[in-house]
Design an enzyme around this catalytic site. Structure first.
Site, short mmCIF file in Angstrom:
data_model
loop_
_atom_site.label_atom_id
_atom_site.label_comp_id
_atom_site.label_asym_id
_atom_site.label_seq_id
_atom_site.Cartn_x
_atom_site.Cartn_y
_atom_site.Cartn_z
CG ASN A 132 -2.35 0.55 0.72
OD1 ASN A 132 -2.46 1.66 0.25
ND2 ASN A 132 -3.39 -0.26 0.88
NE ARG A 133 -2.15 4.85 -3.52
CZ ARG A 133 -2.96 3.86 -3.86
NH1 ARG A 133 -3.52 3.11 -2.91
NH2 ARG A 133 -3.21 3.60 -5.12
CG HIS A 158 1.65 -2.17 -3.84
ND1 HIS A 158 0.97 -2.33 -2.65
CD2 HIS A 158 0.69 -2.11 -4.82
CE1 HIS A 158 -0.33 -2.38 -2.88
NE2 HIS A 158 -0.54 -2.24 -4.18
CG HIS A 235 -1.79 -6.48 -5.70
ND1 HIS A 235 -2.61 -6.25 -6.78
CD2 HIS A 235 -1.77 -5.31 -5.01
CE1 HIS A 235 -3.04 -5.01 -6.75
NE2 HIS A 235 -2.56 -4.41 -5.68
CE1 TYR A 237 -6.12 -5.56 -10.28
CE2 TYR A 237 -4.03 -6.66 -9.79
CZ TYR A 237 -4.76 -5.50 -9.99
OH TYR A 237 -4.14 -4.27 -9.90
CG ASP A 301 -7.30 1.74 -4.43
OD1 ASP A 301 -7.02 0.88 -3.56
OD2 ASP A 301 -6.45 2.24 -5.18
CD GLN A 339 -6.56 -0.35 0.05
OE1 GLN A 339 -6.38 -0.19 1.24
NE2 GLN A 339 -6.74 0.66 -0.78
CD GLU A 366 -4.27 -5.03 -2.34
OE1 GLU A 366 -3.15 -4.55 -2.05
OE2 GLU A 366 -5.09 -4.43 -3.08
#
Length: 411
Positions: A132-133, A158, A235, A237, A301, A339, A366
């Site tokens: 994440n950020r 990430h 991660h 999808y 998000d 997330q 996540e």
């Protein structure tokens, strides 16, 4: 602190239960088939368990690959087949039968390793050192300010431009036969990598067990003298109708979180934790992903503050259903955050079999410590400290790090 996550996918839905456990000592993710709860006419023969965990059985394989070489590896048991690459310790495919017995691949990805090396979406990758950020691509720890390498404007996402998703992992074990087919990826993360302090060794182990169970264990061990934040996440999808099924907007999702962490225009948490009630983020009851997505600028998000997650106990975090395939996926965890990303930034990406993925082609769930926790001490986090300095990973629970990460999926 224990950090667990469980994901359940089932068929009415095909019963699939995915349990993900993140634990400084172990982390479990699990997907489970529960035929007893379903009508006979719609039951599937397949049960898959994906579990992040530490197992006692160890099989050594010598000279699996030359150092630095990238390849594709398979684990297969019954009707379930998974493929991986050691580029980013990435899950490439997850194939299982739908309610009609048709084999479908439920994760987005690519056909070639070259495509993964050029990927910017993190399809199926293991991300870190901190997922994440991180605001401003910097943080303070033990009185020191660490400047990181930004890769999303002024922020880090990430783990930076060359995080764990963009490095070659060593395949230390691979056995695709017997009662427990498994593969182990290992990566030595050096002090100063992308600006992070501390030297750690990260391992990811995928194991297929009886009853179509898959266990995945992620570990981060500090072997240096400096404390460091760690937050490792998968991660993948997911598209439960199949990777080439179009978008996931009609799939129903339920998220067991009454609160979320609002973000600013750069998707950095504001520091507040607010109620989901009355907002487009309210999925306390099952609802189609696309039902309120137009109320948001681009889509979902966002980090959810999961209800009930405390200590080592696993709590249900989310359930996803696809009506057409009959596959349901249930996610449980002991992580404080989840997330939910609806694939907003996917734009004309050529994927497997030449299929072109567009916005919302897949969703990510996540499990994590909260985004930017390294700069917001009021948010849950964990730090991987040296054994004789500050706190060990077992003691600290604020940065999203795990001495071991367990995850398990039953389908």
């Amino acid at each position: 602190m224990t950090f667990k996550q469980t994901l359940l996918a089932s068929n009415k839905y095909l019963p699939i239960k995915l349990l993900l456990v993140r634990n400084p000592d172990r982390n479990l993710l699990r997907i489970e088939n529960n035929p007893a709860s379903l009508p006979e006419k719609i039951m599937a023969k397949v049960t898959v368990l994906l579990c992040f965990c530490v197992l006692a059985v160890v099989v050594s394989v010598n000279a699996l690959t030359e150092k630095g070489k990238v390849g594709i590896y398979e684990l297969k048991r019954g009707d379930m087949s998974l493929k991986f690459t050691n580029w980013g310790a990435t899950l490439v495919s997850f194939v299982l039968p739908d309610k009609n017995g048709k084999l479908i691949d439920i994760v987005l990805g690519y056909d070639t390793i070259k495509q993964y090396k050029n990927d910017t979406t993190y399809f199926g990758a293991t991300v870190g050192r901190v997922a994440n950020r991180i605001k401003g691509a910097q943080f303070k720890l033990n009185g020191n300010t660490y400047k990181l390498v930004p890769n999303e404007g002024k922020n880090m996402l990430h783990g930076g431009p060359k995080g764990y998703a963009d490095v070659v992992w060593e395949v230390t074990k691979h056995l695709n036969e017997g009662d427990e087919p498994h593969i182990v990826f290992s990566y030595h993360s050096f002090d100063g990598e992308e600006g992070f302090p501390g030297e750690i060794v990260v391992t990811v182990r995928y194991t297929l067990l009886a009853d179509n169970r898959l266990t995945v264990v992620m570990k981060a061990r500090n072997i240096g003298k400096k404390a460091t934040p760690v937050n490792i996440a998968n991660h993948a999808y997911w598209n439960l109708g199949g990777h080439n099924n179009g978008d996931i907007l009609s799939e129903k999702i339920q998220i067991f979180a009454s609160k979320y962490t609002p973000v600013d225009s750069e998707l950095i948490p504001t520091g507040k934790v607010e109620a989901v009630k009355g907002t487009p983020f309210d999925f306390l009851k099952p609802n189609a992903i696309g039902s309120r997505i137009k109320q948001l600028p681009k889509g979902y998000d966002i980090n959810y503050a999961l209800d009930g997650v405390r200590g080592r106990k696993i709590w249900k975090a989310a359930v996803v259903q696809d009506k057409n395939s009959g596959i349901q996926m249930e996610l449980s965890t002991n992580a404080p955050g989840l997330q939910f990303y609806s694939g907003n930034m996917i734009k004309d990406v050529k994927g497997k079999d030449g299929f072109v993925y567009k916005a919302h082609a897949g969703l990510c769930l996540e499990t994590q410590w909260y985004p930017d926790y390294v700069n917001q001490p009021q948010l849950p986090s964990i730090c991987c400290g040296a054994w004789k300095e500050v706190q060990t990973c077992d003691d600290v629970q604020i940065l999203n790090t795990l001495r071991a990460f367990r995850s398990s999926i039953f389908i």
